[in-house]
Each structure stands twice: as structure tokens, then as C-alpha cells.
Design an enzyme around this catalytic site. Structure first.
Site, mmCIF file in Angstrom:
data_model
loop_
_atom_site.group_PDB
_atom_site.id
_atom_site.type_symbol
_atom_site.label_atom_id
_atom_site.label_comp_id
_atom_site.label_asym_id
_atom_site.label_seq_id
_atom_site.Cartn_x
_atom_site.Cartn_y
_atom_site.Cartn_z
ATOM 1 N N GLU A 1 33.479 -25.912 -3.978
ATOM 2 C CA GLU A 1 32.784 -24.498 -3.484
ATOM 3 C C GLU A 1 31.399 -25.312 -2.670
ATOM 4 O O GLU A 1 30.474 -25.030 -2.781
ATOM 5 C CB GLU A 1 32.291 -23.633 -4.086
ATOM 6 C CG GLU A 1 33.319 -23.229 -4.773
ATOM 7 C CD GLU A 1 33.179 -21.831 -5.364
ATOM 8 O OE1 GLU A 1 31.721 -21.330 -5.608
ATOM 9 O OE2 GLU A 1 33.976 -20.550 -5.358
ATOM 10 N N GLU B 1 40.976 -21.354 -7.090
ATOM 11 C CA GLU B 1 39.604 -20.629 -8.015
ATOM 12 C C GLU B 1 39.548 -19.243 -7.049
ATOM 13 O O GLU B 1 39.198 -18.918 -6.116
ATOM 14 C CB GLU B 1 38.614 -20.787 -8.028
ATOM 15 C CG GLU B 1 37.540 -20.793 -8.912
ATOM 16 C CD GLU B 1 36.203 -21.192 -8.859
ATOM 17 O OE1 GLU B 1 36.059 -22.393 -9.315
ATOM 18 O OE2 GLU B 1 35.387 -20.419 -9.232
#
Length: 460
Positions: free
Chosen positions: A286, A378
Site C-alpha cells: 500500500e 486486499e
């Protein structure tokens, strides 16, 4: 708990008290060991030792072998408690790899020294059974016919075609599965029983292995975490699931902070897993607080490292704004569309948390899916914090959209973390039951019901 068990293991080796680990079930038929010298220098070497159980399930196993040269000495090892007496070397498991199901493997590693030659060790045994790589019993069965078998049996090596993930028949496929939590915290949740449940009860196609780089992760023990990731890749492979190796960068958010670590890690795992059909690489979890240009620069330096060893594997690139295609930073997919990563066979990551990210995020994903190959590596059913109430309506809307667009996904998380995003109730991983409905949280029950529905993998 893991440190305590490791300490007990060390005590057991020192005192000869193997009863601390419980009974050792004999390997009924056979075993196989793959020994590979991964690095060698003057007077020293590093080796990987992969032991595969070909017999009945074993618990509390011991691997033994002989160093054929008197100058060969064990210096240290990982993923087991190691000892050497004369030329005899022994390795006993740690808490998370104590059980080896039939066909399951444990990836161990060691560093040693030598003064003369450095020949390959001999006389490998697992619980006293010679590891000859064969097993007494019925002849092997023919491979499954196309369209039958496990996800990997059916689809084979994956690749990107257009904006889709495609199988060996060049047909678009959607993988549905679960992500681990940080393996430095929840290692006890990932063992033969839990991975069996994921493959057999959940009928999952995918296990995402979340290896944090910071926060007590890879940077604290590169060799140990690399071995643990490889072990989980093998566990997924033995059960016919794909394994996504997630280089879980989060804080700091600029992946370039970990560029050298990423190159070292991916060079190692790509070389080791290049011949496998089930491996997907996610090179930055991320990215946040950083420009797309910086993320792209990172990707274009890491991808060639993987390609040098594994030229055909699918690689997933994280996107700006916590892998939101920039939406969480007030941008959108256009920055990626107009300035894509210069590499083939890649996809882009998209993350969402259903209670926090709704229509505007779904609109962006729908629009981007016609221009970019996407994988939801995710997502959560709850808020972006990982907590709060599950948003069933938003989660269902998301999953319906992903099904419609044939975009694969991994849910956060296949763990018993004390947060509402976890699939299991707290304390589940202290026991051995991962299959019963009573161990599931509300989120876990919903995801299991979605993942366990039949796949529609085209083969013609």
C-alpha cells in the site's frame, strides 16, 4: 507464544527431552529432501533444505542427515531448532511447522562452514525413515483431466491477457481467496490444519502471504522471513492453491525506502520458486504519501530482478493512496493509464474496505477495469481501520461487482486477530479446529460462503 515455544524447543534439544513436543508419528512410507546450496564463499555456505512428507501425516518430526566431510560445521539455521554432534545434524520443528500433512513440505535453512570440500549431506531421514524420494504403494495416478482438480491443476501457469488474468487456455479467470495477517504476529494461524481448511472447506483458490517489511517483519530477520514465505508457498502448492507473495510495505509509505530490501528478497524468492506454477508476486502492498511517479520508479527497478529469475510470473504493482488507484489521495486511475509501468505481464493492485469505501471507489474500479488489469489483493468487510461493524450491503455490492468484472480478490484476514475484519474468532488459532462454523466471525462466515461456491474456470 512463538518465542516461548522456540525456547522450549531449544531446551528440549539441549536436554534430550523430546517429549516436550509430544509423540512423533513415524512417516509411514517415505519422504523427499531437496538440498540446495544457495550461496557459497571461502570457508562458508548457505543452504536450503526442503523436506517433503510422502507418507502419513507426522507431528513432532525430526530431520536428520550426515555431513560427509569432517570440516563441515553447522553455524546457524532457521525454521527449525538445529544441532550437530560430530557429523550428525538434526533439525526439529518450531511451533508453526510441527505437523506435516501427506505431501506437505517444510522449508528449512542453514549456514555452515567448511575447511576441505563441501559435498552434499547424505543419509537424510524423517523420523527414522530414509528420504529416498519415493513411497511404497499404488502407482501414481494420471494428471486430472482439463476442467477437474484443484485451481492450479485446472489453470496452470497464469498470465495477463488484455485487462484480465488468464489461465493456460488463454481464458480469463477470477481467483478468490484469503490473505494472512502479518506472519510475524499470527504465525500460529498458518499450519497444515488451517491451510487444509482453506483449501478443502473454503475451496479457496488463493493464499496471500502478507510479509511485513517493518513492524517486526522482514528487516529484523531476512533469512527467517524468506524461509517462512517459501514454506507457505509450498503449503499452498501442495493443496493446489495459488500463493501471492506480498511484500507488505505500509509504514513508511514510499516503497523506495525498502528498494534494496525488495531487490534482495525478490531475487531470492523468484530464483527459488521460478519453476512453480502457483506463484504471484505483489511487490508493494500500500504505497501512501508518495506520488505515482515514485511508485512507478520503484516497480521498474524491482520487476527486472524478478524477471531475471522468473520471466513468466504475474507481478502486481501497488498503486497510490493505499492501493486505491489514487482515489484516497483525490486522484483516479488516469495517472496509471497515462503513465503505466513499463513491463509486461503485470497487474495493478486495488484495495478497499467496504464500510469506508463505497460508490465513488466502485465507480473508479468499474471504469479502470476496462483499461487496466486489476487485482484486489486486499479488502475488508469493515472500516479502513480493520474494525467496526461489518457492512454486509457494501461488501455484497463489492463482491458482486468483482464477480461481474472477473477481478480476483483476497480478503483481510485469515486470522484470529481481535478485530472484526478477522475470519476467525479470537483464540481459534490456539486450538486445532478451523473448519467448524462456530469458529468463524460474521465476516468469516460471509467470505466463506462466497469463496466456497464453485469456480467457473473455462478450459476451452
Amino acid at each position: 507464544m512463538k518465542r516461548l515455544l522456540a525456547l522450549l524447543a531449544a531446551c528440549a534439544m539441549a536436554l534430550g527431552l523430546t517429549a516436550l513436543f509430544g509423540p512423533q508419528a513415524a512417516a509411514a512410507a517415505g519422504c523427499k529432501v531437496d538440498y540446495t546450496v544457495t550461496s557459497q564463499w571461502q570457508g562458508g555456505f548457505q543452504a536450503g533444505v526442503k523436506v517433503t512428507n510422502l507418507g502419513e501425516p507426522v507431528t513432532g518430526w525430526t530431520l536428520k542427515f550426515t555431513m560427509p566431510d569432517a570440516g563441515q560445521k553447522l553455524s546457524q539455521g532457521w525454521n527449525a531448532t538445529w544441532s550437530q554432534s560430530g557429523s550428525a545434524v538434526s533439525a526439529v520443528p518450531v511451533d508453526w511447522n510441527r505437523t506435516l500433512a501427506t505431501g506437505a513440505s517444510a522449508d528449512l535453512g542453514m549456514v555452515g562452514s567448511f575447511t576441505g570440500a563441501n559435498p552434499k549431506p547424505t543419509a537424510f531421514t524423517l523420523n527414522g525413515v530414509a528420504c529416498t524420494g519415493s513411497v511404497d504403494g499404488p502407482p501414481p495416478v494420471d494428471p486430472p483431466a482439463p476442467g477437474t482438480g484443484t485451481p492450479v491443476d485446472i489453470n496452470g501457469k497464469l498470465h495477463v491477457c488484455g485487462v484480465h488474468l488468464c489461465n493456460q487456455y488463454d481464458r480469463p479467470v477470477q481467483l478468490r481467496g484469503m490473505s494472512t495477517h502479518g506472519i510475524q504476529w499470527f504465525s500460529k494461524c498458518y499450519n497444515a490444519a488451517s491451510v487444509d481448511a482453506l483449501a478443502q472447506d473454503w475451496k479457496s483458490d488463493l493464499l496471500r502471504v502478507a510479509m511485513y517489511v517493518q513492524e517486526g517483519g522482514y528487516e529484523t530477520d531476512p533469512a527467517g522471513f524468506t524461509g517462512r514465505v517459501n514454506g507457505l508457498v509450498d503449503m499452498a502448492e501442495a493443496r493446489g492453491m495459488y500463493a501471492m507473495i506480498d511484500f507488505h510495505t505500509l509504514t513508511p509509505g514510499d516503497p523506495n525506502h525498502n528498494l534494496d530490501r525488495a531487490k534482495t528478497f525478490f531475487a531470492s524468492v523468484a530464483a527459488r520458486n521460478a519453476d512453480k506454477k502457483n506463484v504471484i508476486y505483489e511487490i508493494a502492498n500500500e504505497p501512501n504519501g508518495v506520488s505515482w511517479t515514485a511508485v512507478k520508479s520503484y516497480a521498474e527497478q524491482v520487476i527486472p530482478v524478478i524477471r531475471a529469475a522468473d520471466p513468466d510470473a504475474v507481478i502486481i504493482v501497488g498503486t497510490r493512496g493505499w492501493s486505491s488507484l489514487g482515489v484516497s489521495d483525490g486522484s483516479d486511475e488516469s495517472e496509471v493509464v497515462n503513465n503505466p509501468v513499463r513491463a509486461d505481464n503485470i497487474m495493478y493492485a486495488f484495495h478497499f474496505y467496504a464500510a469506508s469505501h463505497k460508490d465513488s471507489y466502485r465507480t473508479t474500479l468499474s471504469r479502470a477495469a476496462s483499461r487496466l488489469p486489476l487485482f484486489v489483493t486486499e479488502f475488508g468487510t469493515v472500516s479502513a481501520t480493520g474494525g467496526g461493524a461489518m457492512d454486509r450491503a457494501s461488501t455484497t455490492a463489492w463482491l458482486d461487482l468483482l464477480d461481474q468484472l472477473k477481478i480476483g480478490y483476497a480478503n483481510w484476514t485469515y486470522s484470529d486477530a481481535n478485530e472484526s475484519s478477522a475470519a476467525f474468532r479470537p483464540g481459534t488459532c490456539d486450538g486445532g479446529d478451523y473448519s467448524g462454523s462456530g469458529v468463524l466471525t460474521e465476516s468469516g462466515a460471509l467470505l466463506k460462503s462466497r469463496i466456497s461456491t464453485p469456480d467457473s474456470f473455462p478450459t476451452d
